[in-house]
Design an enzyme around this catalytic site. Structure first.
Site, PDB file in Angstrom:
ATOM      1  CB  THR A 150       1.861 -10.656   4.436  1.00 36.80           C
ATOM      2  OG1 THR A 150       1.239 -10.358   3.200  1.00 36.80           O
ATOM      3  CG2 THR A 150       1.259  -9.818   5.548  1.00 36.80           C
ATOM      4  N   GLY A 180      -5.962  -7.917  -0.370  1.00 39.32           N
ATOM      5  CA  GLY A 180      -5.845  -9.326   0.023  1.00 39.32           C
ATOM      6  C   GLY A 180      -6.357  -9.541   1.435  1.00 39.32           C
ATOM      7  CG  ASP A 181      -4.479 -12.611   3.615  1.00 41.87           C
ATOM      8  OD1 ASP A 181      -3.887 -12.257   2.577  1.00 41.87           O
ATOM      9  OD2 ASP A 181      -3.887 -13.104   4.595  1.00 41.87           O
TER      10      ASP A 181
HETATM   11  C1  SD4 Z   1      -2.110 -10.751  -0.019  1.00 40.70           C
HETATM   12  N1  SD4 Z   1      -1.517 -12.293   1.730  1.00 40.70           N
HETATM   13  O1  SD4 Z   1      -2.185  -9.572  -0.322  1.00 40.70           O
HETATM   14  C2  SD4 Z   1      -1.086 -11.148   0.993  1.00 40.70           C
HETATM   15  C3  SD4 Z   1       0.180 -11.355   0.261  1.00 40.70           C
HETATM   16  C4  SD4 Z   1       1.133 -12.147   1.034  1.00 40.70           C
HETATM   17  O2  SD4 Z   1       2.768 -13.540   1.607  1.00 40.70           O
HETATM   18  O3  SD4 Z   1       1.131 -12.607   1.975  1.00 40.70           O
HETATM   19  N2  SD4 Z   1       1.905 -12.685   0.979  1.00 40.70           N
HETATM   20  O4  SD4 Z   1      -2.783 -11.626  -0.543  1.00 40.70           O
END
Ligand code: SD4
Length: 317
Positions: A150, A180-181
């Site tokens: 991300t 996700g977060d």
């Molecule tokens: C998620 N945190 O959708 C994100 C994916 C991601 O590095 O960071 N990735 O869970």
């Protein structure tokens, strides 16, 4: 003072432009939105925006967020399909009094109503990755859930305003509708101009268990340096997940305080980030966990070249 820090090498080009803008007196909000939009637009970054990797159904569902550290206003989108720049939609939502977090069809309808461009976000290259992964998981029983990066970017401008923005296609092969977060305030991002900001990348399901970004900002407010806050939050969360849940996913964070001091922490060996401030030149760092905490150092030319080759390498289907 001004400063900007971002997760992963892929942010470099956008951060470089935004660092110049901040040095010239530009606003933190514009700096982070423009830098994230640059990552979204680049087709070879396969975990963000155009060219992002699809869900298990072969559709690209994008998550993004923006937060203004002066007003605490935020906007976020989840599972947004075929809109060119999710971060710009999130930024526009942060100006609304209500409906700050929109998902799926509702998010898409709102974006179209506001004049955001309809754009097919699935590329042929992303489909090649998808077909390859379908075959590998069928043939070799690999976990579908890896490959994720991300982009999260924090900006501090000379007025002392701070902002943060995130954007991601989420976990490769995620279920349709999974969030996700990254669009979840407090987990994937948090920003308070009176203290600082943090943003996370990794396995959202685990990052959310620690309200990771909020917790880092809270610890900076309590007197920790950005590095102490980042390390303590990541390593305590990892320990807690190991002892209570039996496993811990990838957890990586960057943060910056209102003075432009920054920190980064990770529990993996491949994390990279980009930072520039009024008194530190634009640099790509690699970070790695060590016994006493996270160590980071500038990458060399060979690493940059290997990276450039990797993102362009043909995909053997
Ligand atoms: C998620 N945190 O959708 C994100 C994916 C991601 O590095 O960071 N990735 O869970």
């Amino acid at each position: 003072m001004w400063g900007i820090i971002a997760t992963w090498r892929m942010a470099l080009e956008g951060v470089s432009e935004s660092a110049s803008a901040l040095a010239g007196g530009g606003r933190a909000a514009d700096a982070v939105v423009e830098a994230v939009a640059a990552v979204e637009d680049f087709p070879l970054y396969k975990s963000v925006g155009y060219g992002g990797l699809p869900t298990e159904n072969g559709e690209v569902e994008l998550d993004a967020a923006f937060m203004d550290g002066d007003s605490l206003a935020f906007g976020a989108v989840g599972n947004l399909i075929d809109i060119a720049n999710p971060v710009r939609v999130a930024h526009a939502l942060s100006r609304q009094r209500y409906n700050s977090l929109l998902v799926g069809q509702g998010a898409r309808e709102w974006a179209l109503e506001q004049g955001f461009a309809d754009k097919q976000m699935l590329t042929e290259r992303a489909m090649q990755h998808y077909r390859k992964r379908c075959r590998e998981t069928l043939d070799r029983g690999l976990s579908p859930y890896d490959g994720h990066d991300t982009v999260g970017i924090i900006g501090l401008d000379v007025r002392g305003s701070m902002s943060v923005a995130t954007s991601t296609s989420g976990l490769f092969m995620k279920k349709r509708g999974r969030i996700g977060d990254s669009p979840i305030m407090g987990s994937g991002f948090y920003c308070d101009s009176e203290t600082g900001a943090a943003t996370a990348t990794g396995v959202g399901e685990d990052l959310m268990k620690g309200c990771t970004s909020y917790e880092i900002v809270r610890r900076m407010a309590g007197g920790m340096t950005p590095q102490q806050a980042a390390d303590s939050v990541v390593f305590e969360l990892e320990d807690k997940l190991m002892s209570r849940f039996g496993r811990a996913g990838d957890l990586s964070v960057v943060c910056m305080n209102r003075r432009g001091e920054f920190g980064a922490a990770t529990n993996i060996s491949t994390f990279s980030f980009v930072a520039a401030t009024a008194d530190r030149p634009l640099t790509v760092f690699r970070a790695e966990r060590e016994a006493q905490g996270t160590r980071y150092w500038p990458v060399d030319e060979a690493w940059m070249q290997a990276y450039a080759a990797r993102i362009r390498a043909p995909i053997e289907e």
